[in-house]
Scaffold this active site. Structure first.
Site, mmCIF file in Angstrom:
data_model
loop_
_atom_site.group_PDB
_atom_site.id
_atom_site.type_symbol
_atom_site.label_atom_id
_atom_site.label_comp_id
_atom_site.label_asym_id
_atom_site.label_seq_id
_atom_site.Cartn_x
_atom_site.Cartn_y
_atom_site.Cartn_z
ATOM 1 N N GLU A 118 -33.620 4.567 -38.403
ATOM 2 C CA GLU A 118 -33.835 5.995 -38.647
ATOM 3 C C GLU A 118 -33.601 6.355 -40.102
ATOM 4 O O GLU A 118 -33.015 7.399 -40.421
ATOM 5 C CB GLU A 118 -32.939 6.824 -37.696
ATOM 6 C CG GLU A 118 -33.172 6.472 -36.224
ATOM 7 C CD GLU A 118 -32.478 7.406 -35.230
ATOM 8 O OE1 GLU A 118 -31.597 8.178 -35.658
ATOM 9 O OE2 GLU A 118 -32.845 7.364 -34.042
ATOM 10 N N GLU A 260 -36.051 2.723 -28.997
ATOM 11 C CA GLU A 260 -34.843 3.086 -28.248
ATOM 12 C C GLU A 260 -35.205 4.198 -27.289
ATOM 13 O O GLU A 260 -35.930 5.124 -27.674
ATOM 14 C CB GLU A 260 -33.748 3.691 -29.157
ATOM 15 C CG GLU A 260 -32.868 2.734 -29.876
ATOM 16 C CD GLU A 260 -31.795 3.462 -30.711
ATOM 17 O OE1 GLU A 260 -31.335 4.553 -30.309
ATOM 18 O OE2 GLU A 260 -31.446 2.930 -31.773
#
Ligand SMILES: *[C@@H]1O[C@H](CO)[C@@H](O)[C@H](O)[C@H]1NC(C)=O
Ligand SMILES: *[C@@H]1O[C@H](CO)[C@@H](O)[C@H](O)[C@H]1NC(C)=O
Ligand SMILES: *[C@@H]1O[C@H](CO)[C@@H](O)[C@H](O)[C@H]1NC(C)=O
Length: 452
Positions: A118, A260
């Site tokens: 991220e 995820e």
């Protein structure tokens, strides 16, 4: 020698099959916990005791990567965020690959190097601007070693890179610096045949009235007024928002992988929608949906590779209680709940997992299991005691239906319950020197069925 060669060719065959079939179900193996089993035990469990095709690591810890050697699991390793900027130096990239990848290429199916986690949402200007140059350098090094077709370079991003996601057709990347890095990132992914990876969590997007929509349970659906398409679940909406944003920049041909996703099973009282049933339903329905070939309204007939977050309950994670309770397994490898990913091996052949729909606890059913955190030596004594009392201990032996997970607490749990059920289900039959406790929750998983 012949055996070694045939093992190798079988491994290569398996790798090829997995590379062609993009619909792998993976597991995120986070290690932010003080009580996890050694990586070798974890890798053997994942390879032989579960149906997972791939595993995602949050670093490239040598012992952990090596644990997956000679298994048929595809492994994604991660360069932590604090090393991403260093990789803009080509010499550092060479060194990193030589240290972390090259020693394992002959025996381990490393499928991707993930650059940071991220990164774009960190809003750290120098880190974000390092991302694509770091990825390019890794690809250059892999190419110099002729590994670029086998090992792809990718970078998981959060849904926070979108400024608009609802309705899905309006999906759009944030203006300014995000859009600036997104174009070169997607160009790199297209040029190298690598997917755009996104961490997508309906858990962080649902409201009280949309929980069924988030959990893939029956619900009225949500129509996108722009397209007239009806969405039956929130994950499809999130994926289509990403797809729309990519399409707006001209990159709708780049594959999408769910790097995820998950749902916690325990949370603080003020956290909504958290319990074991919801976590089980989300993850079980997710696996079925992404591998069904239904696709999403904007990406029909596709399957998606998806990594469930996460393998273990991780007791060192900061934040609300839910953060430490996304795991499918306790640190002793006993399932927190069963989503049908467990297998048992009979004569070395993995058999198809048996889906046990755990019945809702009824008043009369009770099971005996070890108290949490009981000393392993005491549990080992229980195992030996029970096996000495004429109870059938073959289910926990190699080849037995309850052999995996191959841990003392798991074997003790199964046998203590057998003893309790056989000798009359009295409270004292589950005492075991105060190491046993009675539960109304069925501990069965896969084809390991606990008597009741
Ligand atoms: C990465 O770069 C930072 C900042 O330049 C430096 O402090 C650090 O030592 C580097 N890490 C490695 C492993 O070389
Ligand atoms: C931003 O990223 C750079 C490069 O990785 C790092 O050296 C720096 O400490 C980061 N800044 C903050 C505020 O985290
Ligand atoms: C998806 O599959 C259905 C049924 O096989 C088929 O009719 C349809 O044309 C396919 N759509 C696309 C976009 O491939």
């Amino acid at each position: 020698m012949a055996a070694a060669i045939s093992t190798l060719s079988i491994l290569l065959m398996v790798w090829t099959i997995k590379a062609v079939d993009g619909a792998g179900i993976g597991i995120s193996y986070g290690r932010a916990a003080s009580n996890l089993p050694p990586p070798v035990q974890v890798a053997q469990f994942l390879a032989h005791g579960t149906t997972f095709d791939c595993v995602k690591l949050f670093d490239a810890d040598p012992a952990t990567v090596q644990a997956f050697a000679n298994t048929d699991l595809a492994v994604d390793v991660t360069v932590p965020n604090d090393l991403v900027a260093n990789l803009t130096d080509l010499r550092f990239a060479h060194k990193w690959v030589r240290t972390n990848i090259v020693p394992r290429v002959d025996d381990t199916n490393i499928a991707r190097i993930l650059v940071g986690n991220e990164v774009i949402s960190t809003a750290n200007r120098s880190l974000v601007s390092s991302l694509v140059p770091a990825m390019q350098n890794l690809h250059t090094v892999l190419t110099s070693l002729s590994l670029q077709h086998r090992i792809k370079v990718a970078s998981p991003q959060s849904l926070g890179v979108l400024s608009t996601s609802n309705p899905p057709s309006t999906g759009k990347f944030r203006e300014g610096r995000v859009a600036e890095v997104m174009r070169p990132l997607l160009s790199f992914l297209r040029a190298t045949g690598s997917p755009f990876m996104v961490n997508a969590y309906p858990f962080f997007g649902f409201a009280v009235d949309t929980i069924d929509y988030a959990l893939f349970r029956p619900n009225p659906g949500v129509e996108d007024q722009n397209t007239g398409l009806v969405y039956s679940n929130m994950l499809d909406g999130q994926l289509d928002a990403v797809f729309s944003a990519m399409k707006r920049l001209g990159f709708d041909d780049v594959d999408i992988v769910i790097s995820e996703t998950g749902w916690p099973s325990v949370g603080d009282p003020r956290e909504l929608g958290i319990n074991v049933d919801n976590a089980r339903d989300y993850n079980k329905n997710l696996v079925q949906h992404v591998s069904s070939g239904t696709g999403t309204p904007l990406m029909p007939n596709r399957t998606f590779e998806a990594y469930i977050f996460s393998l273990f309950e991780e007791n060192l994670k900061p934040g609300p209680l839910s953060q430490r309770n996304f795991g499918l397994f306790h640190p002793d490898l006993l399932p927190v709940y069963d989503i049908g990913v467990l297998t048992t091996e009979v004569g070395g052949q993995a058999t198809a997992p048996v889906q046990t729909l755990n019945p809702t606890p009824s008043d009369s059913k009770r099971w005996c299991i070890p108290k949490p955190n009981t000393d392993v030596l005491l549990l080992q004594q229980n195992v030996e005691y029970v096996c000495g009392q004429g109870i059938d201990c073959t289910p926990i032996q190699s080849g037995g239906v309850c052999y995996f997970p191959d841990t003392v607490p798991a074997h003790a749990a199964f046998l203590m319950n057998e003893y309790y059920q056989t000798f009359g289900r009295n409270a004292f039959d589950c005492d075991f020197g105060r190491t046993g406790m009675i539960t109304a929750i069925d501990p069965s998983y896969g084809s390991c069925v606990y008597s009741s």
